[in-house]
Structure formats: C-alpha cells, structure tokens
Design an enzyme around this catalytic site. Structure first.
Site, PDB file in Angstrom:
ATOM      1  N   SER A 114      33.062  37.840  44.887  1.00  0.00           N
ATOM      2  CA  SER A 114      33.343  36.775  43.921  1.00  0.00           C
ATOM      3  C   SER A 114      32.474  35.571  44.250  1.00  0.00           C
ATOM      4  O   SER A 114      32.052  35.400  45.406  1.00  0.00           O
ATOM      5  CB  SER A 114      34.816  36.363  44.029  1.00  0.00           C
ATOM      6  OG  SER A 114      35.064  35.207  43.256  1.00  0.00           O
ATOM      7  N   TYR A 137      41.871  32.837  49.317  1.00  0.00           N
ATOM      8  CA  TYR A 137      41.118  33.754  48.439  1.00  0.00           C
ATOM      9  C   TYR A 137      39.616  33.625  48.720  1.00  0.00           C
ATOM     10  O   TYR A 137      38.911  34.632  48.840  1.00  0.00           O
ATOM     11  CB  TYR A 137      41.428  33.463  46.963  1.00  0.00           C
ATOM     12  CG  TYR A 137      40.709  34.421  46.031  1.00  0.00           C
ATOM     13  CD1 TYR A 137      40.972  35.793  46.069  1.00  0.00           C
ATOM     14  CD2 TYR A 137      39.744  33.957  45.129  1.00  0.00           C
ATOM     15  CE1 TYR A 137      40.298  36.677  45.234  1.00  0.00           C
ATOM     16  CE2 TYR A 137      39.066  34.838  44.290  1.00  0.00           C
ATOM     17  CZ  TYR A 137      39.346  36.197  44.350  1.00  0.00           C
ATOM     18  OH  TYR A 137      38.665  37.072  43.527  1.00  0.00           O
TER      19      TYR A 137
HETATM   20  N1  LIG Z   1      38.699  38.147  37.080  1.00  0.00           N
HETATM   21  C1  LIG Z   1      37.949  37.343  37.787  1.00  0.00           C
HETATM   22  O1  LIG Z   1      37.696  36.193  37.394  1.00  0.00           O
HETATM   23  C2  LIG Z   1      37.325  37.825  39.079  1.00  0.00           C
HETATM   24  C3  LIG Z   1      36.176  37.156  39.527  1.00  0.00           C
HETATM   25  C4  LIG Z   1      35.581  37.583  40.703  1.00  0.00           C
HETATM   26  C5  LIG Z   1      36.104  38.651  41.404  1.00  0.00           C
HETATM   27  N2  LIG Z   1      37.237  39.279  40.969  1.00  0.00           N
HETATM   28  C6  LIG Z   1      37.725  40.415  41.765  1.00  0.00           C
HETATM   29  O2  LIG Z   1      37.575  41.591  40.996  1.00  0.00           O
HETATM   30  C7  LIG Z   1      38.537  42.571  41.407  1.00  0.00           C
HETATM   31  C8  LIG Z   1      39.290  43.088  40.192  1.00  0.00           C
HETATM   32  O3  LIG Z   1      40.008  42.014  39.624  1.00  0.00           O
HETATM   33  P1  LIG Z   1      40.342  41.918  38.060  1.00  0.00           P
HETATM   34  O4  LIG Z   1      39.772  40.630  37.573  1.00  0.00           O
HETATM   35  O5  LIG Z   1      39.997  43.153  37.349  1.00  0.00           O
HETATM   36  O6  LIG Z   1      41.934  41.680  38.141  1.00  0.00           O
HETATM   37  P2  LIG Z   1      43.186  42.584  37.670  1.00  0.00           P
HETATM   38  O7  LIG Z   1      43.073  42.880  36.212  1.00  0.00           O
HETATM   39  O8  LIG Z   1      44.377  41.874  38.169  1.00  0.00           O
HETATM   40  O9  LIG Z   1      42.974  43.948  38.485  1.00  0.00           O
HETATM   41  C9  LIG Z   1      43.212  44.041  39.855  1.00  0.00           C
HETATM   42  C10 LIG Z   1      43.328  45.508  40.235  1.00  0.00           C
HETATM   43  O10 LIG Z   1      43.507  45.603  41.657  1.00  0.00           O
HETATM   44  C11 LIG Z   1      44.600  46.454  41.919  1.00  0.00           C
HETATM   45  N3  LIG Z   1      45.238  46.125  43.185  1.00  0.00           N
HETATM   46  C12 LIG Z   1      45.653  44.919  43.634  1.00  0.00           C
HETATM   47  N4  LIG Z   1      46.235  45.035  44.850  1.00  0.00           N
HETATM   48  C13 LIG Z   1      46.179  46.359  45.161  1.00  0.00           C
HETATM   49  C14 LIG Z   1      46.634  47.132  46.265  1.00  0.00           C
HETATM   50  N5  LIG Z   1      47.278  46.570  47.291  1.00  0.00           N
HETATM   51  N6  LIG Z   1      46.397  48.463  46.284  1.00  0.00           N
HETATM   52  C15 LIG Z   1      45.769  49.057  45.230  1.00  0.00           C
HETATM   53  N7  LIG Z   1      45.326  48.381  44.160  1.00  0.00           N
HETATM   54  C16 LIG Z   1      45.543  47.051  44.116  1.00  0.00           C
HETATM   55  C17 LIG Z   1      45.530  46.303  40.724  1.00  0.00           C
HETATM   56  O11 LIG Z   1      46.309  47.492  40.563  1.00  0.00           O
HETATM   57  P3  LIG Z   1      47.878  47.657  40.855  1.00  0.00           P
HETATM   58  O12 LIG Z   1      48.521  46.316  40.699  1.00  0.00           O
HETATM   59  O13 LIG Z   1      48.309  48.668  39.834  1.00  0.00           O
HETATM   60  O14 LIG Z   1      47.932  48.197  42.250  1.00  0.00           O
HETATM   61  C18 LIG Z   1      44.528  46.187  39.589  1.00  0.00           C
HETATM   62  O15 LIG Z   1      44.140  47.466  39.145  1.00  0.00           O
HETATM   63  C19 LIG Z   1      39.412  41.892  42.456  1.00  0.00           C
HETATM   64  O16 LIG Z   1      38.936  42.237  43.741  1.00  0.00           O
HETATM   65  C20 LIG Z   1      39.177  40.394  42.181  1.00  0.00           C
HETATM   66  O17 LIG Z   1      39.412  39.621  43.320  1.00  0.00           O
HETATM   67  C21 LIG Z   1      37.846  38.896  39.809  1.00  0.00           C
END
Ligand SMILES: NC(=O)c1ccc[n+]([C@@H]2O[C@H](COP(=O)([O-])OP(=O)(O)OC[C@H]3O[C@@H](n4cnc5c(N)ncnc54)[C@H](OP(=O)(O)O)[C@@H]3O)[C@@H](O)[C@H]2O)c1
Length: 269
Positions: free
Chosen positions: A152, A165
């Site tokens: 990120s 974070y």
């Molecule tokens: N959206 C943003 O602005 C952004 C920006 C930069 C980086 N990111 C990163 O991108 C990645 C994906 O995020 P997203 O934006 O797609 O958010 P999201 O829609 O909330 O998806 C997060 C995913 O991670 C899974 N997860 C969380 N904790 C877990 C665990 N303990 N074991 C297995 N799975 C787990 C969730 O599945 P379950 O809850 O079903 O387990 C879900 O599928 C993350 O690493 C986040 O930090 C996001």
C-alpha cells in the site's frame, strides 16, 4: 514474449471480496486455474462461480485464515493436492497473490486497541510470511512463476491514526525486498503492488461495518476500483519470464499523496 496464464495455477488469498475477488475474475478471464482462500467461504463460492463464467479453466476454494498457522498449512496442503491431481497437466503453482489483509480502526496510538493492532499485524505481516513459507515449495523454478504481495502507499508514508496499518504495510514492503534477494537464482519473480485509495470493503472493515463513515472516504473523488488492481496483477504476472516488476505504486489521478486527495464540490460532478 508475454507469458500465457492459460491453465496455470494461481493461488489468491483474501479472494472473498475487493481486489482478491476481482483478481479471481481477471485471472479467470486469462484462462487460469484458481485456488481461492479467505474466511468467508459462502463468498468464495460465489467468486469461484463468477471466475468460471469469466473463463477460468478451474476455480476451487477453501477456508483460510492467514492469522492462524494451522489454517495456512491445511489450506496449502489442500492446494498441493489439487495441483497434484492426476487430471492436472501442470504440476506446479505459477502465481501466488498474497492479498489478504486490511486496516482495523483509525485510532491514534494513545487510543489504540490491542485487538485492532493484533489483527493488522497478523493478516498483513505474519499472514504474508506464513502463506509464502508454506507455498514456496509448490512454485515452479525458472518458469516465470511469481509471488506478488499487496502492499500500500501506506507502507511508504504515514498518517494520523494509521500507525499500525502503515507499519504493517512497511513490513510487507521489506519482507518483499528480502524475499526478492533470497529467491535470486530460482527464477521465481517477487514483487509488491502498492495501491492508493481504492473503493472496496476496505473502509467498511476499517470502520467496523459503519457504511456511512466508509462512504465518506470516497466522497467527491474518483478512487481506483478492484478491477484496476486485478488488471495490474494480471499484467505483472504475464510479463516475459525474465522481467521482474519489483515495486509498483498505483494511485487514482485524484490522489497526489496519501493525504492529498482532490474532491469535487457537488456541482462539479
Ligand atoms: N482498498 C484500498 O484502498 C487498499 C489500498 C492499498 C492496499 N490495500 C490492501 O489490499 C488488500 C485487499 O484489500 P481490499 O481493498 O480488497 O479489501 P477487502 O474488500 O476488505 O478485502 C480484504 C480481503 O482480505 C481477506 N482477509 C482479511 N483478513 C483475513 C484473514 N485473517 N485470513 C484470510 N483472509 C483475510 C478478506 O476475506 P475474509 O474476511 O472473508 O477472510 C477479504 O477477502 C489488503 O491487503 C489491503 O490492505 C487496500
């Protein structure tokens, strides 16, 4: 030459929503065979079905909690069995996407909660380590295989309320860099994709289900979509086998820096 992902095994953690679910559909459209993990199995089932419709050669799913070593080991043993299946021509994993993670809370350090801190370190840091350690023996040597970690912009700059974070994503960046050094000579590619503001369930999770608060984060601006990230993951892993995309930062045009987001007034929209 661009590498084909057709019939290649692709393992995606956190595939139940956001980037991971979009990546399942995008790798599916490239004809890959998918191994999908997350805690919400009902969601994974739908994502696997969507990926099949997109064109996935196969789409399998299994419960995975990256915060738990036993769960990771069971998941990877399941993945190994799928890959070793008699019907499967390709006997190695080609792509590992360490995507599971997220933010919990936006408290200052003074008001921080142990449970939030622990959840962030568990999923974003220890989860990446656990899944990588377990899946490494499955990855093909010298065949353009890739490990891509979801970092990120928060790993490269800080903001108030984001201490843990940001620290977790900074750790992910350094883990990626160390792994790149450690795997030199294996032919396995290692990289980090570091997005800025993207509209997924990320803010809903951060604000513990408060939809109004989550919506405000994206108000008046054009954030990235999960599909933008999925498309980039497919691009990174389909470069010619000798090309390694080490670190890629992707932000919406409306975000010049982590706390510098352009928001249109209502009449400008
Ligand atoms: N959206 C943003 O602005 C952004 C920006 C930069 C980086 N990111 C990163 O991108 C990645 C994906 O995020 P997203 O934006 O797609 O958010 P999201 O829609 O909330 O998806 C997060 C995913 O991670 C899974 N997860 C969380 N904790 C877990 C665990 N303990 N074991 C297995 N799975 C787990 C969730 O599945 P379950 O809850 O079903 O387990 C879900 O599928 C993350 O690493 C986040 O930090 C996001």
């Amino acid at each position: 030459m661009k590498l084909s992902l057709k019939n290649q095994w692709v393992l995606i953690t956190g595939a139940s929503s956001g980037f991971g679910a979009a990546a399942a559909r995008a790798f599916g459209a490239a004809g890959a065979k998918l191994l999908l993990g997350a805690r919400r199995v009902d969601r994974l089932k739908n994502v696997a079905a969507e990926a099949k419709i997109s064109g996935a050669a196969e789409a399998h799913f299994h419960e995975l909690d990256v915060a738990d070593t036993a769960s990771v080991e069971e998941f990877v043993a399941w993945a190994k069995k799928k890959i070793a299946d008699r019907k499967s021509q390709i006997k190695n994993l080609h792509v590992l996407i360490n995507n599971a993670g997220g933010a919990h809370g936006l408290d200052t350090i003074a008001d921080g909660k142990d449970a939030d801190w622990e959840a962030m370190i568990q999923s974003n840091v220890l989860g990446v380590l656990r899944v990588t350690r377990a899946a490494l023996p499955l990855l093909a040597r010298d065949a353009g295989a890739s490990i891509i970690n979801l970092g990120s912009v928060a790993g490269r700059a800080v903001y108030e309320g984001g201490a843990v974070y940001c620290a977790a994503k900074a750790a992910e960046l350094q883990i990626t860099r160390a792994l790149r050094l450690e795997l030199l000579g294996t032919g396995i590619r290692v990289g980090t994709l570091d997005p800025g503001l993207a509209e997924t369930e990320f803010s809903l999770v951060r604000f513990k289900g408060d939809a109004a608060k989550a919506k405000k984060i994206y108000e008046g601006t054009n954030p990235l979509t999960a599909e933008d990230i999925a498309e980039t993951l497919v691009w990174m892993t389909s470069r010619p086998a000798h090309v390694n995309i080490d670190e890629l930062i992707i932000k919406p045009v409306d975000q010049a820096a982590i706390g510098k987001v352009y928001r249109r007034m209502k009449k400008e929209k």
